[in-house]
Design a protein around this motif. Structure first.
Motif, PDB file in Angstrom:
ATOM      1  N   LYS A 121      41.616  38.537  39.947  1.00  0.00           N
ATOM      2  CA  LYS A 121      41.475  38.721  38.500  1.00  0.00           C
ATOM      3  C   LYS A 121      40.274  39.617  38.250  1.00  0.00           C
ATOM      4  O   LYS A 121      39.438  39.794  39.146  1.00  0.00           O
ATOM      5  N   CYS A 122      40.205  40.175  37.055  1.00  0.00           N
ATOM      6  CA  CYS A 122      39.025  40.947  36.682  1.00  0.00           C
ATOM      7  C   CYS A 122      37.863  39.974  36.532  1.00  0.00           C
ATOM      8  O   CYS A 122      37.972  38.968  35.836  1.00  0.00           O
ATOM      9  N   GLN A 123      36.757  40.278  37.194  1.00  0.00           N
ATOM     10  CA  GLN A 123      35.613  39.365  37.213  1.00  0.00           C
ATOM     11  C   GLN A 123      34.920  39.305  35.853  1.00  0.00           C
ATOM     12  O   GLN A 123      34.082  38.466  35.613  1.00  0.00           O
ATOM     13  N   LEU A 124      35.293  40.229  34.954  1.00  0.00           N
ATOM     14  CA  LEU A 124      34.617  40.277  33.658  1.00  0.00           C
ATOM     15  C   LEU A 124      35.504  39.726  32.541  1.00  0.00           C
ATOM     16  O   LEU A 124      35.052  38.941  31.715  1.00  0.00           O
ATOM     17  N   CYS A 125      36.784  40.139  32.503  1.00  0.00           N
ATOM     18  CA  CYS A 125      37.627  39.707  31.387  1.00  0.00           C
ATOM     19  C   CYS A 125      38.715  38.726  31.815  1.00  0.00           C
ATOM     20  O   CYS A 125      39.524  38.296  30.999  1.00  0.00           O
ATOM     21  N   PHE A 126      38.748  38.373  33.100  1.00  0.00           N
ATOM     22  CA  PHE A 126      39.650  37.342  33.636  1.00  0.00           C
ATOM     23  C   PHE A 126      41.129  37.670  33.493  1.00  0.00           C
ATOM     24  O   PHE A 126      41.960  36.776  33.434  1.00  0.00           O
ATOM     25  N   CYS A 149      37.632  44.325  39.327  1.00  0.00           N
ATOM     26  CA  CYS A 149      37.571  44.499  37.886  1.00  0.00           C
ATOM     27  C   CYS A 149      38.832  45.249  37.472  1.00  0.00           C
ATOM     28  O   CYS A 149      39.475  45.909  38.294  1.00  0.00           O
ATOM     29  N   CYS A 150      39.170  45.151  36.178  1.00  0.00           N
ATOM     30  CA  CYS A 150      40.437  45.734  35.739  1.00  0.00           C
ATOM     31  C   CYS A 150      40.306  47.228  35.464  1.00  0.00           C
ATOM     32  O   CYS A 150      41.293  47.943  35.401  1.00  0.00           O
ATOM     33  N   SER A 151      39.056  47.714  35.271  1.00  0.00           N
ATOM     34  CA  SER A 151      38.880  49.125  34.897  1.00  0.00           C
ATOM     35  C   SER A 151      37.499  49.596  35.334  1.00  0.00           C
ATOM     36  O   SER A 151      36.602  48.782  35.573  1.00  0.00           O
ATOM     37  N   GLU A 153      35.329  50.846  33.476  1.00  0.00           N
ATOM     38  CA  GLU A 153      34.370  50.402  32.452  1.00  0.00           C
ATOM     39  C   GLU A 153      33.879  48.987  32.765  1.00  0.00           C
ATOM     40  O   GLU A 153      32.689  48.693  32.673  1.00  0.00           O
ATOM     41  N   HIS A 154      34.820  48.114  33.117  1.00  0.00           N
ATOM     42  CA  HIS A 154      34.411  46.744  33.411  1.00  0.00           C
ATOM     43  C   HIS A 154      33.585  46.678  34.700  1.00  0.00           C
ATOM     44  O   HIS A 154      32.666  45.869  34.812  1.00  0.00           O
ATOM     45  N   TRP A 155      33.897  47.563  35.649  1.00  0.00           N
ATOM     46  CA  TRP A 155      33.055  47.607  36.845  1.00  0.00           C
ATOM     47  C   TRP A 155      31.637  48.026  36.484  1.00  0.00           C
ATOM     48  O   TRP A 155      30.662  47.490  37.007  1.00  0.00           O
TER      49      TRP A 155
HETATM   50 ZN   LIG Z   1      38.522  43.447  32.868  1.00  0.00          ZN
END
Ligand SMILES: [Zn+2]
Ligand SMILES: [Zn+2]
Ligand SMILES: [Zn+2]
Ligand SMILES: [Zn+2]
Ligand SMILES: [Zn+2]
Length: 441
Positions: A121-126, A149-151, A153-155
């Protein structure tokens, strides 16, 4: 090497496999398998393979869970939005596991549970891959390959936090690689002290490895030592608790040592070989009785001898294990009960929902004035344990202190992002009740 152990190892999935970074069958990463990308199972989109051959070979293990995941994927309700909240994501995982159990018509096994709890999962937005609108893949950390991360930006937002953690992830993966080597029998030190000096326990693991001449371990490196502390933590925590209750002379006069392990489970069973270390530190023990009491201890055994190292065997020393599939205070009423030198429970959380089950056990330990100890994964649990034991009137000798013989092998806490835990991290030692008159003074 038994084929049973190989089969068991095959069924387990490593973090790299769960993350989709390693082949679900042979555990090779892209680089190790010399391929550009791994093939993804088209049905569940969870398992990955380095080759068609590996996919075929894994199918018999994978089939049932694969179909269940496919069915879950088609259930849109099961994929409601978590709104970027960790707590919602945790709840959803548990909900999905219930649905999976429903589809399978049984409880998830250990491997399935871990795979689901640790799904990428994305570690920031799940967001999981399934939550992402466009069919894009999560972006892995190039260094550990198990955090996503999903993107970009989130990284960018998550990078600095992850940089502090990445090394621990890598250590965890390295330890896992060592644990899952098929020909890896866990190292337990053999008797070596020709001079029979048997010094008191060294002050920490570094001292211990020096004392035990760990340089003779052929595969020795930092991760390897961490892996063996995970099991050696058990006998050393016992030894250090014993030294709290008995003088060195007393310990050296015990020939028949009895240790009760309260609420024993797979962890203690997997470490059976290492308990011999108690005999190596206390060379006057002729027979070491390990009594494991816990609901997972099936079938029942009233004592059978375990193999010892060549030198102990030559000296006719014995290690005898008994297993009782019951709760400790039930065992205490049985005719098989005999008073131990120490009663100890590893990684216990007395507070959880089971307090009513624990209460009679603690009462028994206190009534009988037995030398007792508990360890726990976290400070929070340890403090709660101390509160409970105190409320029952216990005299605490060491309360919720860091255990210098805790495991140093990091394990991932699946319900909390970037949290690791260690076996036997904290310890509490107690005996009997606080003297009432004293209390009133
Ligand atoms: Zn994310
Ligand atoms: Zn493969
Ligand atoms: Zn599949
Ligand atoms: Zn990383
Ligand atoms: Zn030995």
């Amino acid at each position: 090497m038994s084929s049973f152990r190989e089969e068991e190892l095959k069924k387990r999935k490593t973090y790299l496999q769960i993350a989709g970074t390693a082949c679900s069958n042979c555990r090779k990463t892209c680089r190790e398998a010399n391929v550009k990308t791994l093939l993804r199972c088209a049905r569940c989109r969870v398992s990955h393979y380095c080759s068609k051959e590996c996919q075929k070979a894994d199918f018999q293990f994978h089939k049932v869970f694969c179909l269940a995941i496919e069915e879950l994927s088609n259930n849109e309700q099961a994929w409601y939005s978590c709104n970027g909240l960790e707590s919602e994501w945790n709840k959803r995982k548990i909900y999905q596991m219930q649905l999976l159990g429903f589809i399978l018509d049984r409880e998830l096994n250990n491997y399935e549970r871990l795979a689901w709890l640790n799904q990428p999962k994305c570690q920031l937005c799940f967001k999981c891959p399934k939550d992402l609108k466009t069919p894009q893949a999560l972006i892995p950390c190039p260094n550990c390959q198990v955090v996503f991360c999903c993107s970009p930006e989130h990284w960018k937002k998550h990078r600095s936090k992850h940089d502090d953690m990445c090394e621990t992830y890598q250590i965890m993966l390295d330890c896992e690689r060592i644990r899952y080597l098929p020909d890896q029998s866990l190292w337990a030190p053999e008797e070596y002290d020709e001079n029979k000096l048997y010094p008191p326990l060294p002050k920490d693991w570094t001292g211990y490895f020096k004392w035990r001449k760990a340089s003779i371990i052929p595969q020795r490196n930092d991760s390897f030592c961490r892996v063996i502390t995970n099991t050696l933590s058990l006998p050393l925590t016992i030894l250090s608790a014993l030294s709290r209750f008995y003088t060195r002379d007393q310990l050296h006069s015990i020939n028949d040592m009895v240790i009760h392990i309260i609420g024993a489970n797979q962890y203690e069973l997997s470490a059976l070989m290492t308990f011999e270390e108690i005999m190596h530190v206390l060379p006057d023990i002729k027979v070491l009785h390990l009594v494991m009491v816990g609901l997972e201890m099936t079938p029942k055994h009233h004592g059978f001898p375990l193999r010892c190292c060549p030198r102990c065997t030559n000296e006719n020393r014995m290690r005898v294990i008994s297993m009782y599939p019951m709760i400790y205070h039930e065992f205490a009423k049985s005719s098989d009960y005999s008073q131990p030198h120490l009663a100890i429970g590893f990684n216990k959380d007395l507070g959880e929902d089971d307090f009513e089950l624990w209460k009679p056990t603690i009462e028994f330990l206190l009534d009988k004035n037995l030398p007792s100890a508990f360890t726990s994964y976290s400070k929070k649990e340890a403090i709660e344990d101390v509160r409970i034991i105190k409320e029952l009137g216990a005299l605490i000798l060491t309360g919720a202190k860091e255990n210098k013989w805790s495991s140093t092998m990091p394990l991932v806490e699946p319900q909390e992002v970037d949290k690791f835990y260690y076996n036997n991290f904290y310890r509490t030692v107690f005996q009997g009740r606080v003297n009432k008159e004293k209390k009133e003074e």
